[in-house]
Design a protein around this motif. Structure first.
Motif, short mmCIF file in Angstrom:
data_model
loop_
_atom_site.label_atom_id
_atom_site.label_comp_id
_atom_site.label_asym_id
_atom_site.label_seq_id
_atom_site.Cartn_x
_atom_site.Cartn_y
_atom_site.Cartn_z
N LEU A 225 0.83 -1.20 0.00
CA LEU A 225 0.00 0.00 0.00
C LEU A 225 0.86 1.26 0.00
O LEU A 225 0.58 2.23 -0.71
CB LEU A 225 -0.94 -0.01 1.21
CG LEU A 225 -1.87 -1.22 1.34
CD1 LEU A 225 -2.78 -1.07 2.54
CD2 LEU A 225 -2.69 -1.42 0.07
N SER A 226 1.91 1.22 0.78
CA SER A 226 2.80 2.38 0.88
C SER A 226 3.46 2.70 -0.46
O SER A 226 3.71 3.87 -0.79
CB SER A 226 3.87 2.13 1.94
OG SER A 226 4.73 3.24 2.07
N TRP A 237 -6.20 3.84 4.42
CA TRP A 237 -6.64 3.06 3.26
C TRP A 237 -8.07 2.53 3.44
O TRP A 237 -8.84 2.48 2.49
CB TRP A 237 -5.68 1.90 3.02
CG TRP A 237 -4.47 2.31 2.25
CD1 TRP A 237 -3.33 2.87 2.74
CD2 TRP A 237 -4.28 2.22 0.84
NE1 TRP A 237 -2.44 3.13 1.73
CE2 TRP A 237 -3.00 2.73 0.54
CE3 TRP A 237 -5.06 1.73 -0.20
CZ2 TRP A 237 -2.49 2.78 -0.75
CZ3 TRP A 237 -4.56 1.78 -1.50
CH2 TRP A 237 -3.29 2.30 -1.76
N ALA A 238 -8.40 2.13 4.66
CA ALA A 238 -9.76 1.64 4.92
C ALA A 238 -10.79 2.73 4.69
O ALA A 238 -11.86 2.50 4.10
CB ALA A 238 -9.86 1.10 6.34
N PHE A 239 -10.46 3.94 5.13
CA PHE A 239 -11.39 5.05 4.95
C PHE A 239 -11.43 5.53 3.49
O PHE A 239 -12.49 5.89 2.98
CB PHE A 239 -11.01 6.20 5.88
CG PHE A 239 -11.22 5.90 7.34
CD1 PHE A 239 -12.48 5.59 7.83
CD2 PHE A 239 -10.15 5.92 8.23
CE1 PHE A 239 -12.67 5.30 9.17
CE2 PHE A 239 -10.33 5.64 9.57
CZ PHE A 239 -11.60 5.33 10.05
N ASP A 271 -10.84 14.39 0.71
CA ASP A 271 -11.57 13.31 0.05
C ASP A 271 -10.64 12.74 -1.03
O ASP A 271 -10.39 13.39 -2.04
CB ASP A 271 -12.84 13.88 -0.58
CG ASP A 271 -13.86 12.80 -0.91
OD1 ASP A 271 -13.54 11.61 -0.73
OD2 ASP A 271 -14.97 13.15 -1.35
N LYS A 272 -10.11 11.54 -0.79
CA LYS A 272 -9.14 10.95 -1.72
C LYS A 272 -9.54 9.51 -2.07
O LYS A 272 -8.92 8.55 -1.60
CB LYS A 272 -7.74 10.95 -1.11
CG LYS A 272 -7.15 12.34 -0.86
CD LYS A 272 -5.74 12.22 -0.29
CE LYS A 272 -5.11 13.58 -0.05
NZ LYS A 272 -3.76 13.45 0.56
N PRO A 273 -10.59 9.35 -2.86
CA PRO A 273 -11.01 7.99 -3.23
C PRO A 273 -9.93 7.25 -3.98
O PRO A 273 -9.06 7.86 -4.63
CB PRO A 273 -12.25 8.23 -4.10
CG PRO A 273 -12.13 9.64 -4.57
CD PRO A 273 -11.42 10.39 -3.49
N LEU A 274 -9.97 5.93 -3.92
CA LEU A 274 -8.98 5.08 -4.58
C LEU A 274 -9.27 4.97 -6.07
O LEU A 274 -10.44 4.97 -6.49
CB LEU A 274 -8.98 3.68 -3.96
CG LEU A 274 -8.78 3.58 -2.44
CD1 LEU A 274 -8.77 2.11 -2.02
CD2 LEU A 274 -7.50 4.27 -2.00
N ASN A 275 -8.21 4.83 -6.85
CA ASN A 275 -8.41 4.51 -8.26
C ASN A 275 -8.53 2.99 -8.41
O ASN A 275 -8.39 2.25 -7.43
CB ASN A 275 -7.28 5.09 -9.13
CG ASN A 275 -5.91 4.54 -8.76
OD1 ASN A 275 -5.76 3.37 -8.42
ND2 ASN A 275 -4.89 5.39 -8.83
#
Length: 377
Positions: A225-226, A237-239, A271-275
Protein backbone atom coordinates in the motif's frame (compact mmCIF):
# COMPACT_ATOMS: atom_id res chain seq x y z
CA UNK A 1 -13.89 18.03 7.46
CA UNK A 2 -15.59 16.55 4.41
CA UNK A 3 -19.39 16.83 4.39
CA UNK A 4 -21.97 14.73 2.61
CA UNK A 5 -25.38 15.87 1.49
CA UNK A 6 -28.31 13.91 2.93
CA UNK A 7 -31.68 15.34 1.92
CA UNK A 8 -31.51 18.89 3.32
CA UNK A 9 -28.75 18.09 5.83
CA UNK A 10 -24.98 18.53 5.65
CA UNK A 11 -23.49 15.61 7.58
CA UNK A 12 -19.85 15.25 8.47
CA UNK A 13 -18.56 12.28 6.47
CA UNK A 14 -17.03 10.95 9.70
CA UNK A 15 -19.38 10.27 12.59
CA UNK A 16 -18.43 9.51 16.19
CA UNK A 17 -19.63 6.04 17.14
CA UNK A 18 -20.32 5.84 20.87
CA UNK A 19 -19.90 2.10 21.41
CA UNK A 20 -16.19 2.29 22.25
CA UNK A 21 -15.87 5.41 24.40
CA UNK A 22 -12.91 5.62 26.81
CA UNK A 23 -13.50 3.58 29.97
CA UNK A 24 -12.13 3.35 33.48
CA UNK A 25 -10.02 0.25 34.20
CA UNK A 26 -11.36 -1.32 30.98
CA UNK A 27 -14.80 -1.84 32.53
CA UNK A 28 -17.24 -1.36 29.66
CA UNK A 29 -20.02 0.22 31.71
CA UNK A 30 -17.66 2.68 33.47
CA UNK A 31 -17.17 5.39 30.87
CA UNK A 32 -14.45 7.93 31.57
CA UNK A 33 -16.80 10.88 31.19
CA UNK A 34 -14.12 13.55 31.42
CA UNK A 35 -12.18 11.89 28.58
CA UNK A 36 -15.39 11.41 26.58
CA UNK A 37 -16.29 15.08 27.04
CA UNK A 38 -12.85 16.11 25.82
CA UNK A 39 -13.31 13.93 22.72
CA UNK A 40 -16.78 15.31 22.00
CA UNK A 41 -15.51 18.88 22.36
CA UNK A 42 -12.61 18.19 20.00
CA UNK A 43 -14.87 16.42 17.51
CA UNK A 44 -17.33 19.30 17.34
CA UNK A 45 -14.54 21.89 17.15
CA UNK A 46 -13.10 20.02 14.16
CA UNK A 47 -16.31 19.55 12.21
CA UNK A 48 -17.90 16.28 13.34
CA UNK A 49 -21.62 16.82 13.75
CA UNK A 50 -22.98 13.24 13.88
CA UNK A 51 -23.04 11.12 17.05
CA UNK A 52 -24.28 7.52 17.08
CA UNK A 53 -25.32 5.80 20.29
CA UNK A 54 -27.65 2.95 21.26
CA UNK A 55 -29.64 1.49 24.15
CA UNK A 56 -27.17 -1.28 24.89
CA UNK A 57 -23.83 0.45 24.33
CA UNK A 58 -21.56 0.46 27.38
CA UNK A 59 -24.11 -1.44 29.44
CA UNK A 60 -26.73 1.23 28.86
CA UNK A 61 -24.46 4.13 29.87
CA UNK A 62 -23.52 5.43 26.41
CA UNK A 63 -26.81 7.28 25.89
CA UNK A 64 -26.56 8.92 29.31
CA UNK A 65 -22.97 10.04 28.88
CA UNK A 66 -23.28 11.29 25.32
CA UNK A 67 -26.43 13.15 26.34
CA UNK A 68 -24.54 14.97 29.07
CA UNK A 69 -21.56 15.62 26.79
CA UNK A 70 -23.74 17.20 24.11
CA UNK A 71 -25.96 19.15 26.51
CA UNK A 72 -23.63 22.18 26.47
CA UNK A 73 -24.15 22.64 22.72
CA UNK A 74 -27.16 24.16 20.90
CA UNK A 75 -29.44 21.34 19.76
CA UNK A 76 -29.20 22.40 16.13
CA UNK A 77 -25.40 22.08 16.19
CA UNK A 78 -25.34 18.27 16.21
CA UNK A 79 -27.17 15.23 14.85
CA UNK A 80 -27.91 12.46 17.34
CA UNK A 81 -28.75 8.88 16.42
CA UNK A 82 -29.99 6.03 18.59
CA UNK A 83 -31.68 2.70 18.00
CA UNK A 84 -34.49 0.38 19.10
CA UNK A 85 -32.79 -2.65 20.71
CA UNK A 86 -34.37 -5.49 18.76
CA UNK A 87 -31.22 -7.57 19.21
CA UNK A 88 -32.92 -8.59 22.50
CA UNK A 89 -36.25 -10.25 21.73
CA UNK A 90 -37.56 -9.45 25.20
CA UNK A 91 -37.71 -5.80 24.11
CA UNK A 92 -40.12 -6.34 21.23
CA UNK A 93 -43.23 -5.28 23.16
CA UNK A 94 -41.52 -2.34 24.90
CA UNK A 95 -40.97 0.11 22.06
CA UNK A 96 -42.81 3.03 23.68
CA UNK A 97 -41.25 2.48 27.10
CA UNK A 98 -37.74 2.23 25.64
CA UNK A 99 -38.08 5.16 23.25
CA UNK A 100 -39.32 7.50 25.97
CA UNK A 101 -36.48 6.41 28.26
CA UNK A 102 -33.93 6.98 25.49
CA UNK A 103 -35.04 10.57 25.01
CA UNK A 104 -34.77 11.07 28.77
CA UNK A 105 -31.30 9.48 28.95
CA UNK A 106 -30.02 11.56 26.04
CA UNK A 107 -31.69 14.73 27.39
CA UNK A 108 -33.24 15.61 24.03
CA UNK A 109 -36.75 16.12 22.71
CA UNK A 110 -36.13 14.28 19.45
CA UNK A 111 -33.66 12.04 17.63
CA UNK A 112 -32.34 13.24 14.31
CA UNK A 113 -31.79 9.63 13.23
CA UNK A 114 -33.38 6.51 14.72
CA UNK A 115 -32.84 2.90 13.69
CA UNK A 116 -34.20 -0.60 13.92
CA UNK A 117 -31.10 -2.08 15.55
CA UNK A 118 -29.38 -5.15 14.08
CA UNK A 119 -31.86 -6.61 11.60
CA UNK A 120 -30.75 -10.25 11.40
CA UNK A 121 -31.87 -13.87 11.26
CA UNK A 122 -32.66 -13.87 14.97
CA UNK A 123 -35.21 -11.06 14.95
CA UNK A 124 -36.47 -10.60 11.40
CA UNK A 125 -39.82 -12.28 12.03
CA UNK A 126 -40.45 -10.22 15.16
CA UNK A 127 -39.45 -6.99 13.42
CA UNK A 128 -41.95 -7.77 10.68
CA UNK A 129 -44.72 -8.93 13.05
CA UNK A 130 -47.11 -6.02 13.42
CA UNK A 131 -48.45 -7.31 16.74
CA UNK A 132 -45.44 -5.75 18.45
CA UNK A 133 -46.34 -2.33 17.06
CA UNK A 134 -42.71 -1.31 16.55
CA UNK A 135 -42.97 0.06 13.02
CA UNK A 136 -46.32 1.77 13.69
CA UNK A 137 -45.00 3.44 16.84
CA UNK A 138 -41.79 4.67 15.24
CA UNK A 139 -43.69 6.05 12.25
CA UNK A 140 -45.97 7.89 14.66
CA UNK A 141 -42.96 9.42 16.37
CA UNK A 142 -41.67 10.50 12.99
CA UNK A 143 -44.99 12.16 12.20
CA UNK A 144 -44.78 13.92 15.55
CA UNK A 145 -41.26 15.18 14.85
CA UNK A 146 -39.61 13.12 17.57
CA UNK A 147 -37.78 11.11 14.93
CA UNK A 148 -36.55 13.15 11.99
CA UNK A 149 -35.14 10.28 9.89
CA UNK A 150 -35.93 6.58 10.24
CA UNK A 151 -33.55 3.81 9.19
CA UNK A 152 -32.08 0.48 10.21
CA UNK A 153 -28.79 -1.27 10.94
CA UNK A 154 -28.14 -4.81 9.80
CA UNK A 155 -25.81 -7.74 10.37
CA UNK A 156 -28.07 -10.26 8.65
CA UNK A 157 -27.44 -12.08 5.40
CA UNK A 158 -28.73 -10.76 2.09
CA UNK A 159 -32.04 -12.73 2.11
CA UNK A 160 -32.88 -11.30 5.54
CA UNK A 161 -32.20 -7.74 4.41
CA UNK A 162 -34.27 -8.27 1.29
CA UNK A 163 -37.15 -9.57 3.37
CA UNK A 164 -37.00 -6.53 5.66
CA UNK A 165 -36.86 -4.12 2.75
CA UNK A 166 -39.70 -5.80 0.87
CA UNK A 167 -41.96 -4.75 3.74
CA UNK A 168 -40.41 -1.53 5.03
CA UNK A 169 -37.99 -0.42 2.31
CA UNK A 170 -40.05 2.49 1.03
CA UNK A 171 -40.07 3.96 4.53
CA UNK A 172 -36.34 3.56 5.25
CA UNK A 173 -34.27 6.70 4.69
CA UNK A 174 -30.85 5.18 5.41
CA UNK A 175 -29.30 1.81 6.16
CA UNK A 176 -26.34 1.06 8.42
CA UNK A 177 -24.09 -1.77 7.30
CA UNK A 178 -20.86 -3.48 8.35
CA UNK A 179 -18.75 -2.37 5.44
CA UNK A 180 -15.00 -2.37 4.88
CA UNK A 181 -12.60 -3.68 2.26
CA UNK A 182 -12.31 -7.05 3.98
CA UNK A 183 -16.07 -7.63 4.17
CA UNK A 184 -16.64 -6.32 0.65
CA UNK A 185 -16.51 -9.93 -0.55
CA UNK A 186 -15.92 -11.89 2.69
CA UNK A 187 -19.37 -11.00 4.07
CA UNK A 188 -20.89 -10.08 0.70
CA UNK A 189 -21.16 -6.39 1.61
CA UNK A 190 -20.90 -5.51 -2.09
CA UNK A 191 -24.21 -7.29 -2.78
CA UNK A 192 -25.83 -5.60 0.22
CA UNK A 193 -24.78 -2.19 -1.06
CA UNK A 194 -26.39 -3.05 -4.40
CA UNK A 195 -29.58 -4.04 -2.59
CA UNK A 196 -29.70 -0.72 -0.75
CA UNK A 197 -29.11 0.99 -4.07
CA UNK A 198 -32.16 -0.77 -5.55
CA UNK A 199 -34.26 0.88 -2.86
CA UNK A 200 -32.52 4.26 -3.10
CA UNK A 201 -31.21 3.91 0.44
CA UNK A 202 -27.88 5.63 1.25
CA UNK A 203 -25.33 3.61 3.22
CA UNK A 204 -24.19 4.38 6.75
CA UNK A 205 -20.98 2.45 7.49
CA UNK A 206 -20.17 0.67 10.73
CA UNK A 207 -16.94 -1.24 11.47
CA UNK A 208 -14.85 0.58 8.84
CA UNK A 209 -11.70 -0.82 10.47
CA UNK A 210 -13.24 -4.20 11.40
CA UNK A 211 -12.89 -3.52 15.12
CA UNK A 212 -9.33 -2.27 14.59
CA UNK A 213 -8.26 -5.33 12.59
CA UNK A 214 -7.59 -3.20 9.50
CA UNK A 215 -5.57 -0.60 11.38
CA UNK A 216 -2.54 -2.88 11.48
CA UNK A 217 -1.47 -5.11 8.59
CA UNK A 218 1.42 -7.47 8.01
CA UNK A 219 4.53 -5.59 6.97
CA UNK A 220 4.49 -7.00 3.45
CA UNK A 221 0.89 -5.86 2.94
CA UNK A 222 1.58 -2.43 4.41
CA UNK A 223 4.52 -2.06 2.03
CA UNK A 224 2.30 -2.85 -0.99
CA UNK A 225 0.00 0.00 0.00
CA UNK A 226 2.80 2.38 0.88
CA UNK A 227 4.31 1.90 -2.58
CA UNK A 228 1.12 3.34 -4.08
CA UNK A 229 0.46 6.08 -1.52
CA UNK A 230 3.60 6.81 0.51
CA UNK A 231 1.90 9.53 2.56
CA UNK A 232 -1.08 7.43 3.67
CA UNK A 233 -1.04 5.34 6.83
CA UNK A 234 -2.61 1.88 6.94
CA UNK A 235 -5.90 2.99 8.62
CA UNK A 236 -6.36 5.69 6.00
CA UNK A 237 -6.64 3.06 3.26
CA UNK A 238 -9.76 1.64 4.92
CA UNK A 239 -11.39 5.05 4.95
CA UNK A 240 -10.26 5.92 1.42
CA UNK A 241 -11.84 2.69 0.19
CA UNK A 242 -15.16 3.78 1.69
CA UNK A 243 -14.79 7.25 0.19
CA UNK A 244 -14.64 5.45 -3.17
CA UNK A 245 -18.16 3.99 -2.84
CA UNK A 246 -20.76 6.49 -4.14
CA UNK A 247 -23.58 5.03 -2.06
CA UNK A 248 -21.75 5.75 1.23
CA UNK A 249 -22.91 8.89 3.03
CA UNK A 250 -21.85 8.37 6.65
CA UNK A 251 -18.79 6.54 8.02
CA UNK A 252 -19.01 5.79 11.73
CA UNK A 253 -15.91 5.04 13.71
CA UNK A 254 -15.90 3.95 17.35
CA UNK A 255 -12.90 5.91 18.59
CA UNK A 256 -11.67 5.13 22.10
CA UNK A 257 -9.12 7.85 22.71
CA UNK A 258 -8.03 11.29 21.57
CA UNK A 259 -5.20 9.93 19.45
CA UNK A 260 -7.56 7.84 17.31
CA UNK A 261 -9.97 10.76 17.02
CA UNK A 262 -7.28 13.18 15.87
CA UNK A 263 -5.86 10.71 13.37
CA UNK A 264 -9.26 9.99 11.84
CA UNK A 265 -10.26 13.64 11.65
CA UNK A 266 -7.00 14.38 9.85
CA UNK A 267 -7.86 11.71 7.26
CA UNK A 268 -11.29 13.24 6.70
CA UNK A 269 -9.90 16.67 6.00
CA UNK A 270 -9.56 15.47 2.41
CA UNK A 271 -11.57 13.31 0.05
CA UNK A 272 -9.14 10.95 -1.72
CA UNK A 273 -11.01 7.99 -3.23
CA UNK A 274 -8.98 5.08 -4.58
CA UNK A 275 -8.41 4.51 -8.26
CA UNK A 276 -9.02 1.10 -9.81
CA UNK A 277 -5.42 -0.07 -9.45
CA UNK A 278 -5.39 0.88 -5.78
CA UNK A 279 -8.71 -0.86 -5.17
CA UNK A 280 -7.42 -4.04 -6.81
CA UNK A 281 -4.30 -4.06 -4.64
CA UNK A 282 -6.30 -3.41 -1.48
CA UNK A 283 -8.84 -6.13 -2.23
CA UNK A 284 -5.92 -8.44 -2.97
CA UNK A 285 -4.58 -7.70 0.51
CA UNK A 286 -8.01 -8.55 1.93
CA UNK A 287 -8.11 -11.82 0.01
CA UNK A 288 -4.71 -12.75 1.37
CA UNK A 289 -5.97 -12.14 4.91
CA UNK A 290 -8.70 -14.75 4.54
CA UNK A 291 -7.48 -17.30 1.98
CA UNK A 292 -5.46 -19.32 4.48
CA UNK A 293 -8.38 -19.43 6.94
CA UNK A 294 -11.62 -19.89 5.05
CA UNK A 295 -13.11 -22.88 3.30
CA UNK A 296 -13.77 -21.93 -0.35
CA UNK A 297 -17.51 -22.57 -0.48
CA UNK A 298 -19.20 -21.01 -3.54
CA UNK A 299 -22.75 -21.80 -2.36
CA UNK A 300 -23.49 -24.03 -5.34
CA UNK A 301 -25.79 -26.09 -3.06
CA UNK A 302 -24.84 -29.44 -4.60
CA UNK A 303 -24.06 -30.59 -1.07
CA UNK A 304 -27.54 -29.80 0.21
CA UNK A 305 -29.17 -32.14 -2.30
CA UNK A 306 -27.06 -35.02 -0.96
CA UNK A 307 -27.26 -34.32 2.77
CA UNK A 308 -29.53 -36.86 4.55
CA UNK A 309 -29.96 -34.34 7.39
CA UNK A 310 -30.88 -31.56 4.91
CA UNK A 311 -28.50 -29.16 6.64
CA UNK A 312 -28.07 -25.62 5.21
CA UNK A 313 -24.40 -26.39 4.57
CA UNK A 314 -23.40 -23.28 2.55
CA UNK A 315 -24.90 -20.94 5.15
CA UNK A 316 -23.21 -22.81 7.99
CA UNK A 317 -19.85 -22.73 6.18
CA UNK A 318 -20.19 -19.00 5.64
CA UNK A 319 -20.54 -18.29 9.36
CA UNK A 320 -17.88 -20.91 10.10
CA UNK A 321 -15.49 -18.81 8.01
CA UNK A 322 -16.48 -15.72 9.97
CA UNK A 323 -15.94 -17.54 13.27
CA UNK A 324 -12.48 -18.69 12.21
CA UNK A 325 -11.40 -15.26 11.00
CA UNK A 326 -12.79 -13.36 13.99
CA UNK A 327 -11.88 -16.06 16.50
CA UNK A 328 -15.47 -16.02 17.65
CA UNK A 329 -17.60 -12.88 17.43
CA UNK A 330 -21.33 -12.58 17.88
CA UNK A 331 -22.50 -13.15 14.30
CA UNK A 332 -21.76 -16.93 14.01
CA UNK A 333 -23.25 -17.79 17.41
CA UNK A 334 -26.26 -15.59 16.71
CA UNK A 335 -26.92 -17.26 13.37
CA UNK A 336 -26.53 -20.81 14.71
CA UNK A 337 -28.94 -20.01 17.55
CA UNK A 338 -31.66 -19.26 15.00
CA UNK A 339 -31.46 -22.73 13.45
CA UNK A 340 -33.58 -25.62 14.72
CA UNK A 341 -31.51 -28.11 16.72
CA UNK A 342 -31.72 -30.65 13.91
CA UNK A 343 -30.21 -28.16 11.41
CA UNK A 344 -27.15 -27.11 13.40
CA UNK A 345 -23.56 -28.25 12.76
CA UNK A 346 -23.75 -30.90 15.50
CA UNK A 347 -26.50 -32.62 13.49
CA UNK A 348 -23.92 -33.62 10.86
CA UNK A 349 -23.51 -37.41 10.95
CA UNK A 350 -20.21 -37.40 9.06
CA UNK A 351 -21.47 -39.53 6.19
CA UNK A 352 -19.47 -37.45 3.65
CA UNK A 353 -22.19 -37.73 1.00
CA UNK A 354 -21.93 -33.98 0.50
CA UNK A 355 -18.19 -34.22 -0.11
CA UNK A 356 -18.71 -36.57 -3.04
CA UNK A 357 -20.37 -33.79 -5.03
CA UNK A 358 -18.49 -30.71 -3.77
CA UNK A 359 -16.72 -29.00 -6.73
CA UNK A 360 -14.33 -27.34 -4.26
CA UNK A 361 -13.50 -30.66 -2.58
CA UNK A 362 -14.24 -29.19 0.84
CA UNK A 363 -14.01 -31.59 3.76
CA UNK A 364 -17.43 -30.55 5.00
CA UNK A 365 -17.67 -33.15 7.76
CA UNK A 366 -14.36 -31.97 9.22
CA UNK A 367 -15.44 -28.34 9.04
CA UNK A 368 -18.71 -29.17 10.83
CA UNK A 369 -16.91 -31.04 13.60
CA UNK A 370 -14.42 -28.20 14.03
CA UNK A 371 -17.24 -25.64 14.15
CA UNK A 372 -19.00 -27.62 16.88
CA UNK A 373 -15.79 -27.68 18.92
CA UNK A 374 -15.22 -23.94 18.41
CA UNK A 375 -18.76 -23.06 19.47
CA UNK A 376 -18.27 -25.04 22.68
CA UNK A 377 -14.95 -23.43 23.57
Amino acid sequence: MIYRKFQDEELSALGLGCMRLPTIEREDSRIDEAAAQEMVDYAIAHGINYFDTAWGYHGGESERVIGRCLKKYPREQFYLASKFPGYDLSNMDKVEEIFEKQLEKCQVDYFDFYLFHNVCEMNIEDYLDEKHGIFAYLMKQKENGRIRHLGFSAHGALPVLRKFLEKYGKYMEFGQLQLNYLDWTFQGANAKVELYKEYGIPVWVMEPLRGGRLANLKQEDAEKLSALRPDEGVPAWAFRFLQSIPEVTMILSGMSNMSQLKDNIAIFETDKPLNEEEKDVLLGVAKGMTDHIVVPCTACHYCVSRCPQELPIPDILQVYNEHRFSNGGFIPAMYISTLPEEKRPNACIGCRSCEEVCPQQIKVSEAMADFVARLKS
